[in-house]
Design a protein around this motif. Structure first.
Motif, PDB file in Angstrom:
ATOM      1  N   PRO A  42       0.848   0.575  39.156  1.00  0.00           N
ATOM      2  CA  PRO A  42      -0.100  -0.424  38.624  1.00  0.00           C
ATOM      3  C   PRO A  42      -1.510   0.140  38.382  1.00  0.00           C
ATOM      4  CG  PRO A  42       1.279  -1.436  40.292  1.00  0.00           C
ATOM      5  CD  PRO A  42       1.584   0.053  40.323  1.00  0.00           C
ATOM      6  N   THR A  43      -1.989   0.995  39.258  1.00  0.00           N
ATOM      7  CA  THR A  43      -3.329   1.556  39.048  1.00  0.00           C
ATOM      8  C   THR A  43      -3.338   2.487  37.851  1.00  0.00           C
ATOM      9  OG1 THR A  43      -3.844   1.337  41.398  1.00  0.00           O
ATOM     10  CG2 THR A  43      -5.223   2.845  40.114  1.00  0.00           C
ATOM     11  N   ALA A  44      -2.322   3.312  37.697  1.00  0.00           N
ATOM     12  CA  ALA A  44      -2.246   4.199  36.531  1.00  0.00           C
ATOM     13  C   ALA A  44      -2.177   3.379  35.244  1.00  0.00           C
ATOM     14  CB  ALA A  44      -1.049   5.136  36.646  1.00  0.00           C
ATOM     15  N   ALA A  45      -1.434   2.282  35.267  1.00  0.00           N
ATOM     16  CA  ALA A  45      -1.355   1.413  34.086  1.00  0.00           C
ATOM     17  C   ALA A  45      -2.731   0.830  33.761  1.00  0.00           C
ATOM     18  CB  ALA A  45      -0.340   0.306  34.317  1.00  0.00           C
ATOM     19  N   ARG A  46      -3.468   0.468  34.783  1.00  0.00           N
ATOM     20  CA  ARG A  46      -4.821  -0.060  34.557  1.00  0.00           C
ATOM     21  C   ARG A  46      -5.716   1.021  33.949  1.00  0.00           C
ATOM     22  NH1 ARG A  46      -6.442  -1.106  39.477  1.00  0.00           N
ATOM     23  NH2 ARG A  46      -8.150   0.368  39.548  1.00  0.00           N
ATOM     24  N   TRP A  47      -5.609   2.251  34.460  1.00  0.00           N
ATOM     25  CA  TRP A  47      -6.401   3.355  33.918  1.00  0.00           C
ATOM     26  C   TRP A  47      -6.097   3.580  32.435  1.00  0.00           C
ATOM     27  CZ3 TRP A  47      -6.306   8.123  37.727  1.00  0.00           C
ATOM     28  CH2 TRP A  47      -6.960   7.781  38.923  1.00  0.00           C
ATOM     29  N   LEU A  48      -4.831   3.432  32.059  1.00  0.00           N
ATOM     30  CA  LEU A  48      -4.401   3.717  30.684  1.00  0.00           C
ATOM     31  C   LEU A  48      -4.308   2.460  29.821  1.00  0.00           C
ATOM     32  CD1 LEU A  48      -1.627   6.368  31.403  1.00  0.00           C
ATOM     33  CD2 LEU A  48      -3.965   6.772  30.612  1.00  0.00           C
ATOM     34  N   GLU A  49      -4.834   1.356  30.307  1.00  0.00           N
ATOM     35  CA  GLU A  49      -4.673   0.068  29.637  1.00  0.00           C
ATOM     36  C   GLU A  49      -5.017   0.129  28.145  1.00  0.00           C
ATOM     37  OE1 GLU A  49      -5.782  -4.603  30.368  1.00  0.00           O
ATOM     38  OE2 GLU A  49      -6.714  -3.083  31.614  1.00  0.00           O
ATOM     39  N   ALA A  50      -6.086   0.788  27.776  1.00  0.00           N
ATOM     40  CA  ALA A  50      -6.496   0.852  26.373  1.00  0.00           C
ATOM     41  C   ALA A  50      -5.509   1.643  25.514  1.00  0.00           C
ATOM     42  CB  ALA A  50      -7.892   1.475  26.261  1.00  0.00           C
ATOM     43  N   ASP A  51      -4.681   2.469  26.133  1.00  0.00           N
ATOM     44  CA  ASP A  51      -3.744   3.323  25.394  1.00  0.00           C
ATOM     45  C   ASP A  51      -2.297   2.856  25.459  1.00  0.00           C
ATOM     46  OD1 ASP A  51      -5.838   5.148  24.771  1.00  0.00           O
ATOM     47  OD2 ASP A  51      -5.632   6.047  26.766  1.00  0.00           O
ATOM     48  N   LEU A  52      -2.025   1.770  26.168  1.00  0.00           N
ATOM     49  CA  LEU A  52      -0.632   1.367  26.382  1.00  0.00           C
ATOM     50  C   LEU A  52       0.112   1.089  25.082  1.00  0.00           C
ATOM     51  CD1 LEU A  52      -0.856  -0.820  29.611  1.00  0.00           C
ATOM     52  CD2 LEU A  52      -0.168   1.585  29.391  1.00  0.00           C
ATOM     53  N   SER A  53      -0.521   0.450  24.116  1.00  0.00           N
ATOM     54  CA  SER A  53       0.182   0.162  22.852  1.00  0.00           C
ATOM     55  C   SER A  53       0.505   1.449  22.106  1.00  0.00           C
ATOM     56  CB  SER A  53      -0.624  -0.805  21.983  1.00  0.00           C
ATOM     57  OG  SER A  53      -1.861  -0.241  21.629  1.00  0.00           O
ATOM     58  N   VAL A  54      -0.386   2.413  22.145  1.00  0.00           N
ATOM     59  CA  VAL A  54      -0.126   3.715  21.515  1.00  0.00           C
ATOM     60  C   VAL A  54       1.029   4.424  22.224  1.00  0.00           C
ATOM     61  CG1 VAL A  54      -1.106   6.008  21.082  1.00  0.00           C
ATOM     62  CG2 VAL A  54      -2.477   3.972  20.664  1.00  0.00           C
ATOM     63  N   LEU A  55       1.054   4.351  23.553  1.00  0.00           N
ATOM     64  CA  LEU A  55       2.120   4.990  24.318  1.00  0.00           C
ATOM     65  C   LEU A  55       3.461   4.302  24.059  1.00  0.00           C
ATOM     66  CD1 LEU A  55       0.120   5.562  27.608  1.00  0.00           C
ATOM     67  CD2 LEU A  55       0.839   7.323  25.969  1.00  0.00           C
ATOM     68  N   GLU A  56       3.450   2.985  23.899  1.00  0.00           N
ATOM     69  CA  GLU A  56       4.680   2.259  23.573  1.00  0.00           C
ATOM     70  C   GLU A  56       5.189   2.651  22.189  1.00  0.00           C
ATOM     71  OE1 GLU A  56       3.918  -1.917  24.227  1.00  0.00           O
ATOM     72  OE2 GLU A  56       4.137  -1.656  26.404  1.00  0.00           O
ATOM     73  N   GLU A  57       4.277   2.793  21.254  1.00  0.00           N
ATOM     74  CA  GLU A  57       4.670   3.217  19.908  1.00  0.00           C
ATOM     75  C   GLU A  57       5.232   4.637  19.935  1.00  0.00           C
ATOM     76  OE1 GLU A  57       2.473   4.021  15.675  1.00  0.00           O
ATOM     77  OE2 GLU A  57       1.821   2.265  16.820  1.00  0.00           O
ATOM     78  N   LEU A  58       4.610   5.486  20.710  1.00  0.00           N
ATOM     79  CA  LEU A  58       5.048   6.878  20.819  1.00  0.00           C
ATOM     80  C   LEU A  58       6.457   6.986  21.410  1.00  0.00           C
ATOM     81  CD1 LEU A  58       4.170   9.851  20.464  1.00  0.00           C
ATOM     82  CD2 LEU A  58       3.129   9.721  22.728  1.00  0.00           C
ATOM     83  N   THR A  59       6.742   6.202  22.448  1.00  0.00           N
ATOM     84  CA  THR A  59       8.053   6.273  23.100  1.00  0.00           C
ATOM     85  C   THR A  59       9.095   5.377  22.436  1.00  0.00           C
ATOM     86  OG1 THR A  59       7.561   4.490  24.668  1.00  0.00           O
ATOM     87  CG2 THR A  59       7.016   6.759  25.365  1.00  0.00           C
ATOM     88  N   GLY A  60       8.632   4.322  21.768  1.00  0.00           N
ATOM     89  CA  GLY A  60       9.558   3.348  21.208  1.00  0.00           C
ATOM     90  C   GLY A  60      10.075   2.359  22.242  1.00  0.00           C
TER      91      GLY A  60
END
Length: 178
Positions: free
Chosen positions: A37-55
């Motif tokens: 959960p803390t790592a997700a909070r740190w990367l919150e602004a990038d989560l949509s990009v990471l989802e697009e990257l992984t599919g």
């Protein structure tokens, strides 16, 4: 295609996860990203990009009972960076965090798992850490710690995280499967 579950804890190398995903994809792997959960909070602004990257959706929480799984079945798991807290929780079987629950269960399912800590030299003075690393190794987890793996830095010191060692180890354990 080999499916890699890439899991990360809240340590500075988690900010490099997009490049690690790309490196895994270049090796021919499909990648699903899970975070504490803390790592997700740190990367919150990038989560949509990471989802697009992984599919796939980036996961940091358990799904509700009866909900369908949104990821394909894992062929291999890489947990890196794995913090002091994460390594100890995992070794003790404390699964309140989604990613720790998956790797704990993965041991019982026989999913090849590689872990590479990211801890400083002060944390590793705590006796629980060496016991936890030994416990995970005894359960069949490939723990890249010490010579040939992650070597702790001094508190506040930043050194490059050896992602290539982790990816090479995943390739080795996937290749060693029957």
């Amino acid at each position: 295609m080999t499916t890699l579950y890439l899991f990360g804890s809240a340590a500075p190398p988690v900010f490099e996860v997009a490049e690690v995903i790309k490196a895994g994809q270049e090796r021919g792997w499909g990648v699903c990203l899970g975070l504490t959960p803390t790592a997700a909070r740190w990367l919150e602004a990038d989560l949509s990009v990471l989802e697009e990257l992984t599919g796939h959706p980036v996961r940091s929480e358990y799904k509700a009972p009866g909900e369908p799984d949104v990821w394909p079945k894992a062929d291999v798991i890489l947990f890196a960076p794995a913090t002091f807290n994460t390594v100890n929780e995992w070794a003790l079987g404390l699964t309140s965090k989604f990613v720790v629950g998956v790797v704990a269960e993965g041991i019982g399912k026989g999913i090849p798992t590689v872990a590479m800590p990211c801890v400083n030299a002060a944390y590793v003075q705590h006796r629980a850490f060496d016991r936890s690393v030994a416990e995970l190794r005894e359960m069949g987890v490939t723990v890249l710690y010490g010579e040939g793996g992650f070597v702790p830095n001094q508190p506040g010191e930043r050194r490059p995280y050896p992602w290539d060692l982790a990816l090479d180890a995943v390739e080795t354990v996937v290749g060693a499967r029957p």
